[in-house]
Write a protein that holds these residues in place. Sequence first.
Motif, PDB file in Angstrom:
ATOM      1  N   LYS A  30       0.812  -1.208   0.000  1.00  0.00           N
ATOM      2  CA  LYS A  30       0.000   0.000   0.000  1.00  0.00           C
ATOM      3  C   LYS A  30       0.854   1.270   0.000  1.00  0.00           C
ATOM      4  O   LYS A  30       0.320   2.381   0.029  1.00  0.00           O
ATOM      5  N   GLY A  31       2.169   1.101   0.020  1.00  0.00           N
ATOM      6  CA  GLY A  31       3.062   2.244  -0.115  1.00  0.00           C
ATOM      7  C   GLY A  31       3.521   2.885   1.177  1.00  0.00           C
ATOM      8  O   GLY A  31       4.179   3.933   1.149  1.00  0.00           O
ATOM      9  N   TYR A  32       3.227   2.265   2.333  1.00  0.00           N
ATOM     10  CA  TYR A  32       3.606   2.872   3.611  1.00  0.00           C
ATOM     11  C   TYR A  32       5.038   2.487   3.994  1.00  0.00           C
ATOM     12  O   TYR A  32       5.505   1.377   3.682  1.00  0.00           O
ATOM     13  N   LEU A  33       5.708   3.398   4.674  1.00  0.00           N
ATOM     14  CA  LEU A  33       6.925   3.034   5.391  1.00  0.00           C
ATOM     15  C   LEU A  33       6.509   2.218   6.612  1.00  0.00           C
ATOM     16  O   LEU A  33       5.461   2.476   7.217  1.00  0.00           O
ATOM     17  N   VAL A  34       7.344   1.251   6.993  1.00  0.00           N
ATOM     18  CA  VAL A  34       6.972   0.349   8.087  1.00  0.00           C
ATOM     19  C   VAL A  34       8.101   0.272   9.109  1.00  0.00           C
ATOM     20  O   VAL A  34       9.265   0.058   8.752  1.00  0.00           O
ATOM     21  N   GLY A  35       7.732   0.462  10.371  1.00  0.00           N
ATOM     22  CA  GLY A  35       8.668   0.267  11.469  1.00  0.00           C
ATOM     23  C   GLY A  35       8.132  -0.766  12.433  1.00  0.00           C
ATOM     24  O   GLY A  35       6.917  -0.902  12.604  1.00  0.00           O
ATOM     25  N   PHE A  36       9.030  -1.505  13.050  1.00  0.00           N
ATOM     26  CA  PHE A  36       8.654  -2.443  14.109  1.00  0.00           C
ATOM     27  C   PHE A  36       9.364  -2.049  15.397  1.00  0.00           C
ATOM     28  O   PHE A  36      10.572  -1.782  15.386  1.00  0.00           O
ATOM     29  N   ASN A  37       8.624  -1.994  16.483  1.00  0.00           N
ATOM     30  CA  ASN A  37       9.187  -1.681  17.799  1.00  0.00           C
ATOM     31  C   ASN A  37       9.203  -2.948  18.645  1.00  0.00           C
ATOM     32  O   ASN A  37       8.149  -3.451  19.041  1.00  0.00           O
ATOM     33  N   LEU A  38      10.383  -3.442  18.936  1.00  0.00           N
ATOM     34  CA  LEU A  38      10.531  -4.605  19.811  1.00  0.00           C
ATOM     35  C   LEU A  38      10.518  -4.133  21.260  1.00  0.00           C
ATOM     36  O   LEU A  38      11.363  -3.344  21.676  1.00  0.00           O
ATOM     37  N   MET A  39       9.547  -4.609  22.034  1.00  0.00           N
ATOM     38  CA  MET A  39       9.397  -4.175  23.423  1.00  0.00           C
ATOM     39  C   MET A  39      10.043  -5.175  24.384  1.00  0.00           C
ATOM     40  O   MET A  39      10.164  -6.360  24.084  1.00  0.00           O
ATOM     41  N   GLN A  40      10.461  -4.671  25.526  1.00  0.00           N
ATOM     42  CA  GLN A  40      10.995  -5.474  26.625  1.00  0.00           C
ATOM     43  C   GLN A  40      12.131  -6.397  26.178  1.00  0.00           C
ATOM     44  O   GLN A  40      12.132  -7.599  26.476  1.00  0.00           O
ATOM     45  N   VAL A  41      13.107  -5.813  25.489  1.00  0.00           N
ATOM     46  CA  VAL A  41      14.234  -6.633  25.024  1.00  0.00           C
ATOM     47  C   VAL A  41      15.390  -6.654  26.025  1.00  0.00           C
ATOM     48  O   VAL A  41      16.327  -7.434  25.861  1.00  0.00           O
ATOM     49  N   ALA A  42      15.333  -5.830  27.061  1.00  0.00           N
ATOM     50  CA  ALA A  42      16.470  -5.710  27.977  1.00  0.00           C
ATOM     51  C   ALA A  42      16.823  -7.028  28.647  1.00  0.00           C
ATOM     52  O   ALA A  42      17.993  -7.282  28.953  1.00  0.00           O
ATOM     53  N   ASP A  43      15.811  -7.869  28.896  1.00  0.00           N
ATOM     54  CA  ASP A  43      16.078  -9.122  29.597  1.00  0.00           C
ATOM     55  C   ASP A  43      16.206 -10.308  28.647  1.00  0.00           C
ATOM     56  O   ASP A  43      16.239 -11.457  29.077  1.00  0.00           O
TER      57      ASP A  43
ATOM     58  N   ALA B  17      13.550 -10.415  11.325  1.00  0.00           N
ATOM     59  CA  ALA B  17      13.252  -9.120  10.709  1.00  0.00           C
ATOM     60  C   ALA B  17      13.926  -8.968   9.354  1.00  0.00           C
ATOM     61  O   ALA B  17      13.379  -8.329   8.442  1.00  0.00           O
ATOM     62  N   ALA B  18      15.104  -9.574   9.210  1.00  0.00           N
ATOM     63  CA  ALA B  18      15.877  -9.419   7.982  1.00  0.00           C
ATOM     64  C   ALA B  18      15.181 -10.019   6.761  1.00  0.00           C
ATOM     65  O   ALA B  18      15.519  -9.687   5.617  1.00  0.00           O
ATOM     66  N   ASP B  19      14.203 -10.874   6.984  1.00  0.00           N
ATOM     67  CA  ASP B  19      13.471 -11.497   5.872  1.00  0.00           C
ATOM     68  C   ASP B  19      12.324 -10.636   5.363  1.00  0.00           C
ATOM     69  O   ASP B  19      11.603 -11.043   4.448  1.00  0.00           O
ATOM     70  N   TYR B  20      12.130  -9.460   5.964  1.00  0.00           N
ATOM     71  CA  TYR B  20      11.002  -8.602   5.588  1.00  0.00           C
ATOM     72  C   TYR B  20      11.506  -7.190   5.252  1.00  0.00           C
ATOM     73  O   TYR B  20      12.530  -6.739   5.779  1.00  0.00           O
ATOM     74  N   PRO B  21      10.772  -6.483   4.376  1.00  0.00           N
ATOM     75  CA  PRO B  21      11.208  -5.145   3.937  1.00  0.00           C
ATOM     76  C   PRO B  21      10.869  -4.039   4.951  1.00  0.00           C
ATOM     77  O   PRO B  21      10.196  -3.054   4.632  1.00  0.00           O
ATOM     78  N   ILE B  22      11.329  -4.210   6.181  1.00  0.00           N
ATOM     79  CA  ILE B  22      11.079  -3.236   7.244  1.00  0.00           C
ATOM     80  C   ILE B  22      11.977  -2.019   7.023  1.00  0.00           C
ATOM     81  O   ILE B  22      13.166  -2.155   6.723  1.00  0.00           O
ATOM     82  N   ASP B  23      11.411  -0.835   7.200  1.00  0.00           N
ATOM     83  CA  ASP B  23      12.197   0.394   6.983  1.00  0.00           C
ATOM     84  C   ASP B  23      13.010   0.786   8.205  1.00  0.00           C
ATOM     85  O   ASP B  23      14.077   1.393   8.062  1.00  0.00           O
TER      86      ASP B  23
END
Length: 532
Positions: free
Chosen positions: A131-144, A157-163
């Motif tokens: 649909k033409g959108y830029l896409v971001g993913f936020n990984l939560m609670q990664v500290a532990d 994530a590397a298998d997908y066209p995440i911006d």
Amino acid sequence: MNLLDCTLRDGGYYNSWDFSIPLIQGYLSAMQAAGVDVVELGFRSLKNSGFKGACAYTTDAFLNSLSLPEHMDIAVMINGNELVGELSVNEVIERLFPVSSTESPVSLVRIACHAHEFSQALPATECLKRKGYLVGFNLMQVADRTEQEIKELACLAADYPIDVLYFADSMGGMSPDQVAQIIGWLRNEWSGALGIHTHDNMGLALSNTLRALNEGVSWVDSTVTGMGRGPGNALTEELAVEMAERRGKTINLVPLMALIHAHFKPMQVRCGWGKNIYYYLAGKYGIHPTYIQEMLSDSRFSEEDVLAVIEYLREEGGKKFSLNTLDAARHFYHGSPKGRWMPVAKFGGRDVLILGTGPGVAQHRAALEHYIHIYQPLVLALNTQSAISAELIDLRVACHPVRLLADCELHKELPQPLITPYSMLPENVQESLKDKCILDFGLNVQASVFRFSEKYCTLPVSMVIAYALAIATSGQASRILMAGFDGYGADDPRNIEMDRLLDLYRSSAGAREVLAITPTRYRLDTTSVYAL
């Protein structure tokens, strides 16, 4: 480098995302003047329970009603849990984004995910990219998460066209060195743009963000005055200055500071976001900040309660917020009750006068002392109440572990024996009271129950007044008189909680007659100490 402000999305937890149009318009102008590249104006969601304002949904129709600045990207966020339910990912995206980016004011869509949701939510990337959108993913609670786990997430994530792939310091407990370490682990498997979203529990949100920039992160988040759940986030007014310096550009902070003065500072006073010692401890021990936010907004939680719950969650784990867990944590005592002292020898057949901590004791001191001299009730003082002559107080009662620890030196100086569930207290509290004359009467907590035994009791809550009532009842007192239980303002929920507690006590087998003899707002039978 991209500076993304998410004030109206992250800050909406305080006002149900119900921001006024004048505020939003002023905010957009201030962001443009401050050099912000992207504004995340809210969520997109299919959930519709309870009233939420426009920024909880941020529809295209709502966005088109605003005067949006040119040369500034508009973003919205989706919660990953909406992508892993009954509907397929494609169907959710189609409902939330029915048109392409060329027909929508939105250019960036971010998806916030926990690690266990990540693989199922990732296909949304392809739907949105089509649909033409830029896409971001936020990984939560990664500290532990371990090094291996973080590398596996980056590999997925590397298998997908995440911006842009973000990671969030959800608990606010990271140090700059930990930030750098996680960036290094992600870089092993992910070569695209990285972003960071920091929380300010320990006062490190800005430092962590700047360290991330130094390590090659190119997307950073902030909010005006740090507005966000719990302690909040890196402050836009600070990060904007740092970003302008790195870019070699000048910015105009006047509109932003005027906006803060007119809108955000008054909201902060009302809502109370920002770091404090409770959020600091939550960040340090990996406790979800919503526990702190809930307790600070509930007047039933004293300072001792908040600290005791933090200590409980530190031991039991509090990374995921649950109201049931919060309720259990507040009760402190678990397992089978145990005690060594039987109160019947001191209490049996006697009137018991319980001295609360309200001002009524000091205000009516002379009458109370006269009554005690003449009628010789057994006088039981809660905690360190000392508003009448010490020689007239027979015993003290306390059960809150944090309050006991705070008062231990004072208890050692006070002459009266202390009734407390000593055998059930934490070791550090036992150690602090080892030189005190202790009467060990056990307790445990069971919802909606008062039960009275020779050496212990069962209570609905571990409040000291509930414990005192149970001691007098287990000791077969004749009746219970109460002084210094003034109560709170008319709308204070502590009045409601106390009334429920007293009603439950009176309906329990073995309950004694209870009379208030000084003024009270509680639902108690009353008489006057002067008439006595």
